[in-house]
Design a protein around this motif. Structure first.
Motif, short mmCIF file in Angstrom:
data_model
loop_
_atom_site.label_atom_id
_atom_site.label_comp_id
_atom_site.label_asym_id
_atom_site.label_seq_id
_atom_site.Cartn_x
_atom_site.Cartn_y
_atom_site.Cartn_z
N TRP A 65 1.60 49.47 15.18
CA TRP A 65 2.28 49.23 15.96
C TRP A 65 3.59 49.32 15.73
N GLN A 66 4.85 50.51 16.20
CA GLN A 66 6.50 50.03 15.70
C GLN A 66 6.31 50.77 17.14
N TRP A 67 7.55 49.74 17.42
CA TRP A 67 8.05 50.08 18.83
C TRP A 67 8.55 51.52 18.51
N LYS A 68 9.21 51.58 18.09
CA LYS A 68 10.52 52.71 16.77
C LYS A 68 9.91 54.35 17.24
N ARG A 69 8.76 54.04 16.58
CA ARG A 69 7.72 54.97 16.59
C ARG A 69 7.23 55.68 17.90
N MET A 70 7.29 55.10 18.58
CA MET A 70 6.06 54.75 20.01
C MET A 70 7.43 55.05 20.62
N ARG A 71 8.15 55.16 20.88
CA ARG A 71 9.21 55.73 21.93
C ARG A 71 9.52 57.76 21.59
N GLN A 72 8.63 57.52 20.72
CA GLN A 72 8.94 59.31 20.65
C GLN A 72 7.79 59.74 20.76
N SER A 73 6.62 59.29 21.19
CA SER A 73 4.92 60.03 21.33
C SER A 73 3.72 58.86 20.63
N MET A 74 3.12 59.10 21.12
CA MET A 74 1.52 57.76 21.14
C MET A 74 1.34 58.74 20.04
N ASN A 75 0.92 56.96 18.79
CA ASN A 75 1.29 57.17 17.54
C ASN A 75 0.57 56.17 17.91
N ILE A 76 -0.61 55.59 17.79
CA ILE A 76 -1.54 54.22 17.83
C ILE A 76 -2.77 55.38 18.63
#
Length: 253
Positions: free
Chosen positions: A142-153
């Motif tokens: 979980w990284q909020w900044k990366r999650m804002r761009q796309s589903m990364n989990i």
């Protein structure tokens, strides 16, 4: 079972008995057993009910550990929302009917991390092509900044505390593919989360989230615009298409 299980596993099904049988076999083989299974079926007519009844008889306390709920629904998120009303576990795991655990200790490796009482526990999965060709191990923490761009989990197999659905609400069933992504965008950046680099499931990269890319990015944009605003969502839309083109070039999409 009289006491609540540690983990509730939610699986949405619809006329996929052969794939479901493989998943059930992989679940029955797990060494970690503090789970319940909720099978949320869209009125299947392929013999899945008989398959599940036989599976219940194979398990100790099977009829209490396996819930078969079959009725017409409006898609996977509608089915999962039905499961939210039935689940008793402290943690929830959402798994595809055509996914399978990689080995007998897969569930135990991630479920053991619930001892930390983290809000979200993520892992990786092994993604394969429909012909069985291995593609990659994938899934980030979980990284909020990366999650804002796309589903990364990797959503299949992760564990999330059930009470978060009481806090931020159920899935938005108007989404057909990216309702899980929209739900995760509701969570706070400071979420207490942990990640393991172990791969938990084998996932066949053949579902609608992998074959209807245009719809995926349209729904991703819709979720981002709702939570992040138009400028950010527009920038992410362009970047996601560029990343998809790169994956196509190197054979991962």
């Amino acid at each position: 079972m009289t006491s609540a299980p540690r983990v509730s596993i939610l699986v949405a099904t619809w006329n996929c008995a052969p794939q479901l049988a493989a998943f059930l076999d992989s679940l029955a083989a797990q060494s970690w057993t503090d789970w319940e299974l909720l099978l949320l079926d869209n009125a299947s007519t392929d013999g899945a009910a008989e398959l599940v009844a036989a599976f219940q008889q194979r398990l100790p306390n099977g009829p209490q550990r396996v819930v078969w709920s079959s009725e017409p629904d409006a898609g996977i998120y509608d089915a999962w929302n039905r499961g939210l009303q039935l689940a008793r576990g402290a943690y929830l795991s959402f798994i595809g009917a055509d996914d399978t655990f990689l080995d007998a200790h897969s569930l135990g490796r991630i479920a053991g991390l619930t001892a930390t009482d983290a809000d979200l526990i993520t892992a990786r999965n092994a993604y394969c092509a429909p012909n069985g060709r291995f593609l990659r191990h994938w899934g980030f923490g979980w990284q909020w900044k990366r999650m804002r761009q796309s589903m990364n989990i990797a959503h299949p197999g992760l564990l999330v505390r059930r009470d978060w659905f009481s806090r931020v609400g159920p899935f938005d069933a108007s989404f057909r593919i990216c309702g899980d992504y929209e739900w995760f965008l509701r969570l706070p950046p400071e979420l207490c989360a942990i990640h393991t680099s172990d791969s938990i499931l084998q996932v066949v990269q053949a579902g609608v989230s992998h074959t209807r890319i245009g719809q995926v990015y349209a729904e991703t944009f819709r979720a981002q615009r709702r939570h992040l605003g138009a400028p950010v969502s527009a920038a992410c839309w362009g970047l996601n298409w560029a990343k998809y083109g790169r994956r196509r070039l190197i054979g991962l999409a």
